[in-house]
Design a protein around this motif. Structure first.
Motif: not given
Lengths: 240, 553
Positions: A156, A158, A175-179, A182, B305, B458, B461-463, B469
């Protein structure tokens, strides 16, 4: 970059070495100009910096906080320390976290021997991972005629997102999704092969630090990256 | 709107109110609404009409009265706006009794005693209009001295003087970090750009916190006035309120307030006959906690985002669309009108040496009087929990109070006599945060609490950065093992190492403060960790410890 900053000349110390720089330069670029190596993972010459991997963190005298060398501008009189035992420890633990996150199995990987994550581990002397591996079961998208995306190897960083948006101008990746959920996706999470925005230029393949994106038909250790992005970016700056 | 028109409007409103002998105020903020205050309001309106009293008694919905635990709350006031009585738990069926009691004997069975410390010990600045004015009518806000501060600024004070006044007040950001507001304003004011922005952070995301929600639902014009003053002081002409979509009532009232303010010329072009222009738009958050972080919030407003970026540059230098941007929390803006009306010195006279004014706290968890309280900075924690909060229900024993949400820590009993301000809370390893206070008694397992907040971090968190992350995920896994009774001492050492890593290396405040609940519970409740690991027992009886046999398999 900011024109007033660019016209300022500042002097600073990096690891005790006196350096001169323009006010719009980052700690990372000044350090590298002066032969001081700061390890990086998400940084890529020619792309904007996002400070995501936290590998390039450095200490600045007078501040309790750590700064990402790739995205912190130099200031007059700054005293930077790039390789303290504390930083070395943090960098190794961050690498351990990355290795534990997904499935990085070097022996069977097309990028074995040409992988920046692997090289970084060797460079920082990471011999084993103390954290339990998460072993996620992630998708491999081989729908594109020439390339494959393997989420299991993605860190990730990017780079693909940035090179596609900033250099190719297509913005296929995001990027999709969190934490921990992702994921790097193409278009609106559609199969890469079905993407109408992808120009199949392959820039994402060659900036990928691991083998999360690679060319089809390569066997273990055969995926070698070319670097052309920084040249493209530099040429563009000249003509702008 | 000119000053004359403003006065005219006040006169009309006062004149109209003179006709009423009594007013019945029904709390219609979220807390009371959830116990059907809307039905109570309707029933009271019908009853007044049915009795032919609608010329004498005014029934209106008002904002939060604070004691959410006893809702729906209804207050009867006389023509001079003095309170006759407050009723609690008023349902539609009580309408007849309540209306009949206006100006007469109160209904004893419904009376809510307002002499209890919960009400008596509060000092209301931010919440001064809450429970008194109808949040859906600008006229009521204006009669309650609303928009006077803006008028004063525009007519009497140069922008630099406004900044000076705010600096003098010693106000610090109420969003959590406590950055001096005056300094922030001065930085934006000094920036050279032509285009500047003012943003109100209304993305209140801490579990158990509802201060900002209450202010927005009860007194939205106060926030608009604060923002307009900030815009005037810093040279901005556009404002955004970033409100979380989970607050539909707050959003509705804000939009309504903006429309009303535009209609009377308090927002828009040439405000109050001057050359000052200011427009405000509401932007909705889509349910991401991290968007309360200022740079992520700015990305979100820009349509990107919602992930944070490294600072510097700070938003005051380069914020929304690269322009200097002032970003403050709802409660910070809500403090501005009274500061400008009564002077910075007045505000600075309240509170402690380094934390001025009052703070609104949301009391939640195992405490008798759940609800909102506004108290001067420096009040003892014990007083807030036991006097205002009414102590722990069911004769249970106090264990800890969690402040500052997932970024804060758990404060144990030994610090109950600590004065509550930014610096002393930070000293014990927690943060003031936005003002949420979750009180826990002996039935709470502190490891479980730490696990709850880690799970929150957890999933929120945006990642973007690696430590937050992957670190929050690994820490959560270790905490799960602790509550299972299967963790080893090596894993606890790893947990501590990860705490340090996240604190030092994360990209934004979310990751940097995510270890706080773990660090404070490990520091003050180490015995509970040990009991889980060595004793294979959860002292509070919350965690399901795996039997020894299961562990082996």
């Amino acid at each position: 970059m900011n024109s007033t900053l660019a016209s300022q000349i500042v002097t600073l110390k990096i690891d005790g070495k006196d350096c001169g720089a323009r006010g719009d330069e980052t700690i990372l670029s000044v350090a590298r100009e002066n032969g001081i190596d700061i390890p990086t993972l998400c940084h890529y010459d020619g792309l904007t910096d996002i400070g995501a991997c936290r590998i390039c963190l450095v200490e600045v005298k007078g501040s309790p906080k750590l700064f990402a060398a790739c995205s912190t501008l130099v200031t007059e009189g700054m005293e930077v320390s790039t390789n303290s035992p504390r930083l070395q420890r943090y960098r190794k633990t961050i690498l351990e976290l990355l290795f534990s996150e997904r499935n990085h199995v070097c022996a069977v990987c097309v990028s074995n021997g040409h992988c920046e994550l692997q090289a970084m581990a060797m460079k920082l002397g990471l011999t084993h991972v103390r954290l339990p591996y998460r072993y996620p079961n992630l998708k491999v998208d081989a729908t594109h005629t020439r390339y494959v995306q393997d989420d299991n190897r993605c860190i990730l960083c990017q780079r693909c997102v940035r090179v596609c948006a900033e250099i190719e101008g297509a913005h296929v990746w995001d990027i999709m999704g969190r934490g921990i959920e992702a994921r790097a996706i193409t278009d609106l999470n559609e199969p890469w092969g079905a993407s109408t925005s992808c120009t199949s230029c392959g820039k994402c393949v060659h900036v990928c630090p691991t083998a999360a994106i690679f060319e089809k038909g390569k066997s273990a250790g055969e995926m070698v990256k070319r670097s052309f992005v920084s040249e493209l970016a530099a040429k563009r700056e000249v003509y702008e | 709107m000119t000053a004359e028109e403003l006065n005219e409007l006040i006169e009309q409103e006062v004149e109209a109110n003179k006709l009423f002998v009594h007013s019945i105020n029904v709390c219609v903020a979220a807390g009371c609404l959830s116990s059907h205050a809307d039905q109570t309001l309707d029933a009271l309106k019908k009853e007044v009409k049915a009795k032919g009293l609608d010329k004498e008694i005014k029934v209106k919905g008002v904002g939060c009265m604070g004691l959410c635990a006893a809702g729906p709350l209804v207050e009867i006031r006389d023509a001079s706006n003095a309170a006759q009585v407050m009723y609690q738990g008023v349902q539609g069926e009580h309408a007849e009794q309540v209306v009949a009691s206006a100006g007469k004997q109160s209904v004893q069975s419904l009376v809510c005693d307002t002499s209890i410390p919960f009400f008596a010990k509060q000092v209301k600045i931010v919440l001064e209009n809450c429970g008194l004015i109808d949040p859906e009518r600008i006229e009521e806000y204006i009669v309650a001295e609303g928009y006077r501060a803006l008028q004063k600024c525009l007519q009497e004070l140069a922008p630099t003087k406004v900044v000076e006044e705010v600096t003098k007040s010693g106000l610090r950001g109420r969003g959590g970090a406590g950055f001096p507001t005056g300094l922030k304003w001065a930085t934006v004011a000094k920036a050279q750009n032509k285009q500047k922005y003012v943003i109100c952070n209304a993305d209140e995301g801490d579990p158990g916190a509802f201060m900002d929600r209450s202010v927005l639902e009860s007194d939205p014009h106060r926030v608009l006035e604060g923002m307009a003053i900030a815009a005037y002081a810093t040279g901005a002409n556009r404002g955004y309120i970033y409100c979380r979509a989970e607050y539909p009532l707050a959003v509705k009232r804000l939009k309504n307030a903006i429309k009303q303010a535009e209609r009377v010329g308090i927002l828009g072009q040439g405000i109050m006959g001057t050359t000052f222009n200011f427009t405000v738009e509401v932007r909705l958050g889509a349910g991401a906690f991290v968007c309360g972080e200022e740079t992520a919030l700015i990305h979100s407003i820009e349509g990107k985002r919602g992930t944070p970026r490294p600072r510097p540059p700070f938003p005051a230098q380069s914020g929304l669309w690269g322009c200097p941007t002032l970003i403050n929390n709802v409660e910070t803006f809500a403090n501005i009108p009274p500061i400008l009306r009564k002077g910075g010195a007045w505000f600075a006279s309240i509170g402690t040496e380094k934390s001025k004014g009052t703070k609104v706290f949301a009391l939640a968890g195992r405490v008798s009087n759940t609800g909102l309280v506004e108290v001067p900075m420096g009040m003892k924690l014990r007083e807030i929990v036991f006097s205002l909060g009414g102590g722990i229900p069911d004769g249970k024993k106090f264990k800890a109070v969690q402040t500052g949400g997932p970024s804060g820590g758990c404060i144990p009993e030994q610090f109950l006599d600590m004065e509550v301000d930014y610096d002393s809370i930070a000293k014990v390893g927690s943060i003031m945060g936005s003002g949420g206070m979750i009180i826990m008694d002996e039935t709470s397992c502190m490891v479980d609490v730490a696990k709850f907040f880690m799970e929150f971090c957890k999933s929120e968190s945006c990642g973007k950065c690696v430590p937050c992350r992957v670190g929050t995920s690994q820490m959560y896994d270790i905490l799960c093992k602790v509550t299972d009774g299967t963790a080893t001492p090596e894993e606890i050492a790893m947990l501590e190492e990860l705490c340090d890593l996240l604190k030092s290396t994360s990209l934004c405040g979310l990751g940097m403060t995510a270890p706080n609940p773990v660090l404070t519970t490990m520091k003050y409740f180490r015995n509970e960790y040990d009991a889980h690991i060595q004793g294979k027992k959860c002292p509070a009886g919350v965690c399901k410890i795996k039997a020894a046999q299961e562990v082996l398999v």
